[in-house]
Structures are given as C-alpha cells and as structure tokens.
Design an enzyme around this catalytic site. Structure first.
Site, PDB file in Angstrom:
ATOM      1  N   GLY A  70     -91.582  27.181  62.096  1.00 41.64           N
ATOM      2  CA  GLY A  70     -90.292  26.654  61.670  1.00 41.64           C
ATOM      3  C   GLY A  70     -89.567  27.588  60.712  1.00 41.64           C
ATOM      4  O   GLY A  70     -88.361  27.791  60.821  1.00 41.64           O
ATOM      5  N   ASN A 151     -87.885  16.456  55.112  1.00 39.52           N
ATOM      6  CA  ASN A 151     -89.353  16.504  55.078  1.00 39.52           C
ATOM      7  C   ASN A 151     -89.948  15.724  53.907  1.00 39.52           C
ATOM      8  O   ASN A 151     -91.113  15.381  53.933  1.00 39.52           O
ATOM      9  CB  ASN A 151     -89.842  17.956  55.049  1.00 39.52           C
ATOM     10  CG  ASN A 151     -89.097  18.807  54.057  1.00 39.52           C
ATOM     11  OD1 ASN A 151     -87.876  18.961  54.148  1.00 39.52           O
ATOM     12  ND2 ASN A 151     -89.810  19.355  53.100  1.00 39.52           N
ATOM     13  N   GLN A 179     -89.077  18.246  61.376  1.00 41.86           N
ATOM     14  CA  GLN A 179     -89.667  16.923  61.118  1.00 41.86           C
ATOM     15  C   GLN A 179     -89.276  15.897  62.185  1.00 41.86           C
ATOM     16  O   GLN A 179     -89.909  14.853  62.288  1.00 41.86           O
ATOM     17  CB  GLN A 179     -89.222  16.401  59.748  1.00 41.86           C
ATOM     18  CG  GLN A 179     -89.823  17.134  58.578  1.00 41.86           C
ATOM     19  CD  GLN A 179     -91.311  16.865  58.394  1.00 41.86           C
ATOM     20  OE1 GLN A 179     -91.833  15.824  58.769  1.00 41.86           O
ATOM     21  NE2 GLN A 179     -92.015  17.816  57.820  1.00 41.86           N
ATOM     22  N   SER A 199     -91.474  23.303  64.988  1.00 44.34           N
ATOM     23  CA  SER A 199     -92.761  23.897  64.647  1.00 44.34           C
ATOM     24  C   SER A 199     -93.883  23.029  65.213  1.00 44.34           C
ATOM     25  O   SER A 199     -93.913  21.818  64.988  1.00 44.34           O
ATOM     26  CB  SER A 199     -92.868  23.983  63.122  1.00 44.34           C
ATOM     27  OG  SER A 199     -94.160  24.421  62.762  1.00 44.34           O
ATOM     28  N   HIS A 201     -97.096  22.627  64.581  1.00 48.51           N
ATOM     29  CA  HIS A 201     -98.110  21.931  63.778  1.00 48.51           C
ATOM     30  C   HIS A 201     -97.616  20.634  63.154  1.00 48.51           C
ATOM     31  O   HIS A 201     -98.394  19.901  62.555  1.00 48.51           O
ATOM     32  CB  HIS A 201     -98.735  22.867  62.734  1.00 48.51           C
ATOM     33  CG  HIS A 201     -97.898  23.182  61.538  1.00 48.51           C
ATOM     34  ND1 HIS A 201     -98.070  22.531  60.350  1.00 48.51           N
ATOM     35  CD2 HIS A 201     -96.900  24.069  61.340  1.00 48.51           C
ATOM     36  CE1 HIS A 201     -97.215  23.033  59.452  1.00 48.51           C
ATOM     37  NE2 HIS A 201     -96.499  23.958  60.036  1.00 48.51           N
ATOM     38  N   THR A 237     -96.472  40.848  70.782  1.00 45.77           N
ATOM     39  CA  THR A 237     -97.177  40.239  71.913  1.00 45.77           C
ATOM     40  C   THR A 237     -97.237  38.719  71.713  1.00 45.77           C
ATOM     41  O   THR A 237     -97.578  38.243  70.627  1.00 45.77           O
ATOM     42  CB  THR A 237     -98.602  40.821  72.026  1.00 45.77           C
ATOM     43  OG1 THR A 237     -98.476  42.246  72.120  1.00 45.77           O
ATOM     44  CG2 THR A 237     -99.338  40.277  73.232  1.00 45.77           C
ATOM     45  N   CYS A 324     -94.985  22.717  49.961  1.00 44.09           N
ATOM     46  CA  CYS A 324     -94.520  24.051  49.612  1.00 44.09           C
ATOM     47  C   CYS A 324     -94.091  24.119  48.153  1.00 44.09           C
ATOM     48  O   CYS A 324     -94.097  25.174  47.546  1.00 44.09           O
ATOM     49  CB  CYS A 324     -93.367  24.466  50.503  1.00 44.09           C
ATOM     50  SG  CYS A 324     -93.539  23.880  52.173  1.00 44.09           S
TER      51      CYS A 324
HETATM   52  C1  LIG Z   1     -92.770  22.356  57.838  1.00 44.69           C
HETATM   53  C2  LIG Z   1     -91.308  22.572  57.820  1.00 44.69           C
HETATM   54  C3  LIG Z   1     -90.767  23.861  57.996  1.00 44.69           C
HETATM   55  C4  LIG Z   1     -91.639  25.092  58.085  1.00 44.69           C
HETATM   56  O1  LIG Z   1     -92.324  25.175  59.295  1.00 44.69           O
HETATM   57  P1  LIG Z   1     -93.553  26.214  59.402  1.00 44.69           P
HETATM   58  O2  LIG Z   1     -93.918  26.172  60.840  1.00 44.69           O
HETATM   59  O3  LIG Z   1     -94.616  25.656  58.528  1.00 44.69           O
HETATM   60  O4  LIG Z   1     -93.046  27.540  58.979  1.00 44.69           O
HETATM   61  C5  LIG Z   1     -89.403  23.997  58.034  1.00 44.69           C
HETATM   62  N1  LIG Z   1     -88.589  22.932  57.912  1.00 44.69           N
HETATM   63  C6  LIG Z   1     -89.064  21.676  57.743  1.00 44.69           C
HETATM   64  C7  LIG Z   1     -88.122  20.547  57.639  1.00 44.69           C
HETATM   65  C8  LIG Z   1     -90.441  21.460  57.690  1.00 44.69           C
HETATM   66  O5  LIG Z   1     -90.899  20.236  57.512  1.00 44.69           O
END
Ligand SMILES: *Cc1c(COP(=O)(O)O)cnc(C)c1O
Length: 395
Positions: A70, A151, A179, A199, A201, A237, A324
């Site tokens: 993200g 978030n 999110q 993202s 995860h 890659t 973060c």
């Molecule tokens: C987690 C998050 C990100 C960052 O994503 P990553 O894949 O961890 O770099 C960016 N924006 C929001 C709103 C998030 O919750």
C-alpha cells in the site's frame, strides 16, 4: 483463549492463499521475462492473477500495477500526479488531515519541493464533506487523494460523490483503499476512480505485495528504474508467489463479503455497546458509517500504551491508533483532527475485528477491557485529579 483484534494492522494469512504460494514457489519458479518455457509458464500464471484481480475490482488487466504494498502504491500514485501535473503548470494537491502516513509524508515532501497542498478538515464524525472537496478544487489542482476508509477510526468517506465531482471537473482522483478492499463493494470503473491503492496483507493475503490500479490514460511515473516489468512503470522481477497469494485472498474475501460482513458488523455493534458502558469513554468516528470491523474508543485518565500491554497479558491483541505511529509519544493525528484533546487522545484503543472473531471473544473483551481500564485508573494520577474535581472531565 488469545483474541486477535488487530486486523487493521495486518491479518492472518488465509490457508488457501498460503497453499497457493507454496505451490507457486515449487512449480512456477521461472522468471516471467524469460523466453524459455519455464519462464513462459510463470508469465501465464502472472497474467492469470492480473486478470483475476482486475475483474474483482472492475478494472482491465492492463490497469493493474503490482507494487510492494500500500505504501508504495500511494507514493507512486501521488508522485505521478504531481510530476505530470507540474508539466501543465498544475502544482496544487487536495487531501485530508486523516490520511495514512504513506500519503501525508509524501505530501509533506512535495510541499518542500514547491507544491501547494490543501489538507481538508473532517467533521467530529471523522468524515470529510464532498462539498468541501468541490470548493477546494482550483484551475491548478493536479490531484485529489482521499482515503476510502480510515485505518484508525474506520470511517468511510463519501468516495462516490468525491469521485464524481473530480470526474466532472476533470481532476485526477486517487483513493487509498487499503482498509476498504474486501469490506465494501468497489468497482473502479463504475465509481470513476482514476487511481486506487490496495495491500494484500490487509485482506488475509501475504505482506509485501499490493496493487496500484491506474485507469488507462492516467499518467504513471516509475519510482523504481530498471527492467521493463509492469509495462515499464515498476522495475524488478515480479514477486509471483505473493501475487498469486494475493489473487487467491482477494477472491476469497470478495466472494465471502456478503456473508461475512454483516456478521462482523454485528460483533462490532455489540462490542461498541458493551464498551460504551465504561464511564468517561467515547466512541471515535461515526457509529454507522465505519468499517464493519472497526471499534475505536478513548478512555479518559489512562495511557493507551499501558492499556495495550495489560490487554496482551489478558490475551487480547489490540492497538492504540495505528501500528505505524505507536512507539512515538505523539497522539494520533487522526484523533486530533476530530478535535479530541491531546490528553484524551493518549488513552485510545482500536479493536479491529475480522470474520475469524467470534461472539464468545467479544463477550470476553466486554468483560476484560473495563477491568483493565478500572485498574489503570486506580493507579493514574490524572484520574485522581479528575475524581477530586481538580481537573474537569472532557468526555
Ligand atoms: C496498512 C495501510 C497502508 C500501508 O500498506 P503497506 O502494504 O503496509 O505498505 C496504507 N494505507 C492504509 C490506509 C493502511 O491501512
């Protein structure tokens, strides 16, 4: 019992996604850029994942750019709009005060490089007004970037309205939907979204992989120079196992959304109801226009960090503000933007649920959290002052 209630920080990888990744590593080890058949098999797998992800978002496959997550997608979207805007004399960018740091820090840097940034206020409900976006747009506006869902407090922004305004005024619109993806229905073409970040995860896929969707014709500048991967817009890659895992997780999440989200929403509302019983507590963000799994409270007279440590001992994984920001003593910029005073913003708690959480877990949290809050208040000098009337309660 150990309860994982920190799904906004990251999610447990889905077994199906993990299995697909292992299979990919074992069987599809070629480099998609190689001309031999092992490479070409990897190229086919890559293309299939790209098409699946595009279809799930309502995009075309050649509008999907794989990134490391993200943060990178946000950086690339914003930098691209800034660089191409400047070439046409447009150096103004509109965003909000409650964005993720991947957006805010990129905008800070651009300001130092001579761009002008307007950060819109949100209401005490944590929602930006579409009319404020319309009013802020100028002749020289290169980009509007506003997150889909916050978030920390989970509030859903009026993305349809904002995207429509930008489309009509011919201003590029990017949304950080990290999110939101998998929790609310999204169709980028129908919603007139020009660029979108996601993202893996955050929806039970692997870490370190994400997507920047950029509408055909939207200008894209490559942050990383090198090979011609991602149609020359992102060298390196391809992380094929992660891409395959992301495609599986995204399909699983979106296919299951209609069934799982009302269930999660019910858990959320019960948790909000239970925690609201704690005296001098406050739910942050609109009670309904929020992500199905997001609960965010302030408790007066306590420190968020101590709360988290004690909750962990009681078997609850939670967060205060965003992962973060923790580690710094500054209160969350999001809570401050809602007008919450510094001292109260310090005592915040975020519980983010997923479809893996149960009613039993919610009932346990409703019992355990007030116990911990009371314990911390008993030993808090701030709480003592509040109780003696030497300080006034704010909430
Ligand atoms: C987690 C998050 C990100 C960052 O994503 P990553 O894949 O961890 O770099 C960016 N924006 C929001 C709103 C998030 O919750």
């Amino acid at each position: 019992m150990y309860i994982y209630a920190d799904n906004a920080a990251t999610t447990k990888t889905s077994p199906a996604a993990a299995a697909a990744m292992v299979k990919c590593m074992e069987e599809t080890y070629g480099n998609p850029s190689s001309l031999h058949s092992v490479g070409q098999k990897a190229a086919e797998v890559l293309q299939k994942a790209r098409e699946e992800i595009a279809a799930l978002l309502g995009a075309d496959f050649n509008e999907i750019y794989f990134t490391s997550g993200g943060s990178e997608a946000d950086n690339q979207a914003i930098r691209s709009a800034a660089i191409f805007g400047a070439r046409k004399g447009k150096k103004h960018i509109i965003s909000t005060k409650i964005e993720h740091h991947a957006v805010l820090h990129t905008l800070n840097k651009l300001e130092k490089e001579g761009y002008e940034v307007t950060l819109l206020d949100v209401g005490t409900d944590g929602i930006v007004k579409a009319q404020d976006v319309a009013d802020a747009i100028r002749e020289d506006t290169a980009l509007v970037t506003i997150m889909y869902a916050n978030n920390e407090i989970g509030t859903l922004q009026p993305i349809d309205e904002i995207a429509k305004i930008c489309h009509e005024k011919k201003v590029l619109f990017h949304t950080d939907a990290v999110q939101a993806v998998g929790h609310v229905p999204i169709n980028v073409h129908e919603q007139h979204i020009d660029m979108l970040s996601l993202s893996a995860h955050k929806f039970h896929g692997p870490r370190g992989i994400g997507v920047l969707y950029a509408r055909k014709g939207a200008p894209l500048f490559n942050l990383i120079e090198g090979g011609a991967q991602e149609r020359g817009r992102r060298a390196g890659t391809e992380n094929l196992p992660a891409i395959v895992g992301m495609a599986v997780a995204l399909k699983e999440t979106i296919d299951g959304m209609e069934e799982s989200e009302p269930k999660v929403e019910k858990l959320r509302d019960r948790l909000i109801e239970g925690l609201s019983e704690i005296p001098h507590s406050k739910l942050n963000g609109d009670p309904k226009k929020r992500l199905p799994g997001n609960v965010n409270f302030c408790f007066e007279g306590i420190e968020g960090e101590s709360l988290l440590l004690l909750l962990d001992q009681k078997g609850i994984a939670a967060s205060s503000g965003s992962a973060c920001t923790s580690g710094s003593l500054d209160p969350s910029h999001v809570l401050l933007a809602l007008g919450i005073p510094h001292e109260v913003a310090h005592g915040s708690l975020r519980l983010s649920l997923s479809e893996n959480n149960t009613e039993e877990e919610v009932e346990y949290m409703i019992k355990a959290i007030p116990e911990v809050v009371n314990y911390l208040r008993d030993i808090s000098p701030v709480w003592e002052d509040l109780e003696k009337g030497e300080k006034q309660h704010v909430i």
